[in-house]
Write a protein that holds these residues in place. Structure first.
Motif, PDB file in Angstrom:
ATOM      1  N   PRO A  54       0.807  -1.229   0.000  1.00  0.00           N
ATOM      2  CA  PRO A  54       0.000   0.000   0.000  1.00  0.00           C
ATOM      3  C   PRO A  54       0.838   1.275   0.000  1.00  0.00           C
ATOM      4  O   PRO A  54       0.492   2.248  -0.675  1.00  0.00           O
ATOM      5  N   ILE A  55       1.955   1.288   0.733  1.00  0.00           N
ATOM      6  CA  ILE A  55       2.792   2.494   0.754  1.00  0.00           C
ATOM      7  C   ILE A  55       3.552   2.616  -0.558  1.00  0.00           C
ATOM      8  O   ILE A  55       3.696   3.714  -1.117  1.00  0.00           O
ATOM      9  N   GLY A  56       4.009   1.494  -1.070  1.00  0.00           N
ATOM     10  CA  GLY A  56       4.694   1.515  -2.360  1.00  0.00           C
ATOM     11  C   GLY A  56       3.809   2.027  -3.481  1.00  0.00           C
ATOM     12  O   GLY A  56       4.274   2.748  -4.375  1.00  0.00           O
ATOM     13  N   ARG A  57       2.534   1.681  -3.444  1.00  0.00           N
ATOM     14  CA  ARG A  57       1.610   2.165  -4.473  1.00  0.00           C
ATOM     15  C   ARG A  57       1.428   3.682  -4.383  1.00  0.00           C
ATOM     16  O   ARG A  57       1.318   4.362  -5.410  1.00  0.00           O
ATOM     17  N   ILE A  80       3.774   5.712  -3.379  1.00  0.00           N
ATOM     18  CA  ILE A  80       5.015   6.262  -3.929  1.00  0.00           C
ATOM     19  C   ILE A  80       4.955   6.296  -5.445  1.00  0.00           C
ATOM     20  O   ILE A  80       5.313   7.294  -6.084  1.00  0.00           O
ATOM     21  N   ARG A  81       4.503   5.203  -6.050  1.00  0.00           N
ATOM     22  CA  ARG A  81       4.399   5.155  -7.511  1.00  0.00           C
ATOM     23  C   ARG A  81       3.480   6.258  -8.021  1.00  0.00           C
ATOM     24  O   ARG A  81       3.738   6.870  -9.064  1.00  0.00           O
ATOM     25  N   ALA A  82       2.408   6.524  -7.304  1.00  0.00           N
ATOM     26  CA  ALA A  82       1.480   7.583  -7.713  1.00  0.00           C
ATOM     27  C   ALA A  82       2.170   8.945  -7.706  1.00  0.00           C
ATOM     28  O   ALA A  82       1.958   9.772  -8.602  1.00  0.00           O
ATOM     29  N   VAL A  83       3.023   9.180  -6.701  1.00  0.00           N
ATOM     30  CA  VAL A  83       3.771  10.441  -6.644  1.00  0.00           C
ATOM     31  C   VAL A  83       4.738  10.530  -7.821  1.00  0.00           C
ATOM     32  O   VAL A  83       4.814  11.553  -8.524  1.00  0.00           O
ATOM     33  N   LEU A  84       5.495   9.457  -8.057  1.00  0.00           N
ATOM     34  CA  LEU A  84       6.509   9.463  -9.114  1.00  0.00           C
ATOM     35  C   LEU A  84       5.894   9.670 -10.493  1.00  0.00           C
ATOM     36  O   LEU A  84       6.519  10.264 -11.376  1.00  0.00           O
ATOM     37  N   ARG A  85       4.676   9.194 -10.672  1.00  0.00           N
ATOM     38  CA  ARG A  85       3.994   9.335 -11.968  1.00  0.00           C
ATOM     39  C   ARG A  85       3.201  10.622 -12.080  1.00  0.00           C
ATOM     40  O   ARG A  85       2.628  10.910 -13.128  1.00  0.00           O
ATOM     41  N   LEU A 103       7.673   8.397   3.030  1.00  0.00           N
ATOM     42  CA  LEU A 103       6.969   7.272   2.411  1.00  0.00           C
ATOM     43  C   LEU A 103       7.940   6.138   2.091  1.00  0.00           C
ATOM     44  O   LEU A 103       7.646   4.963   2.345  1.00  0.00           O
ATOM     45  N   PHE A 104       9.097   6.475   1.537  1.00  0.00           N
ATOM     46  CA  PHE A 104      10.088   5.448   1.221  1.00  0.00           C
ATOM     47  C   PHE A 104      10.576   4.744   2.483  1.00  0.00           C
ATOM     48  O   PHE A 104      10.746   3.519   2.492  1.00  0.00           O
ATOM     49  N   ALA A 152      10.577  -0.099   5.836  1.00  0.00           N
ATOM     50  CA  ALA A 152      10.363  -0.788   7.108  1.00  0.00           C
ATOM     51  C   ALA A 152       9.377  -1.934   6.939  1.00  0.00           C
ATOM     52  O   ALA A 152       9.584  -3.044   7.453  1.00  0.00           O
ATOM     53  N   ASP A 153       8.307  -1.691   6.201  1.00  0.00           N
ATOM     54  CA  ASP A 153       7.309  -2.730   5.948  1.00  0.00           C
ATOM     55  C   ASP A 153       7.905  -3.846   5.089  1.00  0.00           C
ATOM     56  O   ASP A 153       7.671  -5.036   5.339  1.00  0.00           O
ATOM     57  N   HIS A 154       8.684  -3.465   4.095  1.00  0.00           N
ATOM     58  CA  HIS A 154       9.328  -4.421   3.191  1.00  0.00           C
ATOM     59  C   HIS A 154      10.231  -5.388   3.962  1.00  0.00           C
ATOM     60  O   HIS A 154      10.174  -6.609   3.778  1.00  0.00           O
TER      61      HIS A 154
END
Length: 201
Positions: A43-46, A48-53, A67-68, A73-75
């Protein structure tokens, strides 16, 4: 014994391709492999992808370092540590050095380092080095929409940041191997394989 291996590099360096190659080679040897990447698909990675795009309603770019760190930490808790503990080899396309290189463009490097200070070192960090012209040529050849860091000025600054942060990681005891990413894909894969073999079983 489990291992945690990270492949790092500038956008266009081929880290994703080389992570796939390495995983396939390890599986062929009978090794249990967990292939992963940062940002994750969680969920946090998604977010991040939204920000990058640059997607509408994405979190602000200013939130990326936090966010990273949260995604990392979750990863580690959800995938990396349990996999290594059961004897699997984890191969990650990007990890902590990407935060140090990329997020420090907009925030003090010391702040980014502090956010990531408690995260474990990988057993091996493979840095695939390419220059900015090669990176841009490969990014253009992909034909996909560019993310926020995939422009010449940003890429040049990221190269400089990687050059700054890598010696500090080595000084902290990280095992780092640099490989020339301008070589043919098979040659890069072969050299990565040799670096991984040097870890031992």
């Amino acid at each position: 014994m489990g291992r945690f291996i990270v492949i790092e590099g500038l956008d266009g360096a081929g880290t994703t391709t080389q992570a796939e190659r390495l995983c396939a080679a390890l599986v062929a040897r009978g090794v249990e492999v967990a292939r992963t990447a940062e940002p994750t698909t969680g969920p946090i990675g998604r977010m991040i992808r939204a920000v990058l795009r640059g997607e509408p309603d994405a979190p602000s770019q200013a939130s990326l370092p936090w966010l990273f760190a949260a995604d990392r930490a979750d990863h580690l808790a959800r995938l990396v540590e349990p996999s290594v503990a059961r004897g699997a080899w984890v191969v990650s396309d990007r990890y902590l050095p990407s935060s140090l290189a990329y997020q420090s463009l907009d925030h003090p490097l010391e702040q980014i380092a502090s956010l990531n200070a408690t995260f474990r070192a990988p057993d091996l960090l493979i840095m695939v080095d390419i220059d900015v012209d090669t990176a841009l040529a490969r990014i253009t050849a992909r034909g996909a929409a560019r993310e926020m860091f995939e422009e010449r000025a940003a890429l040049a600054a990221i190269v400089a940041r990687y050059a700054e942060v890598m010696p500090t990681l080595v000084a902290r005891g990280w095992r780092v191997v640099h490989i020339d990413g301008a070589q043919a894909i098979d040659d890069v894969a072969s050299q990565i394989g040799a670096a991984v073999d040097a870890l031992g079983a």
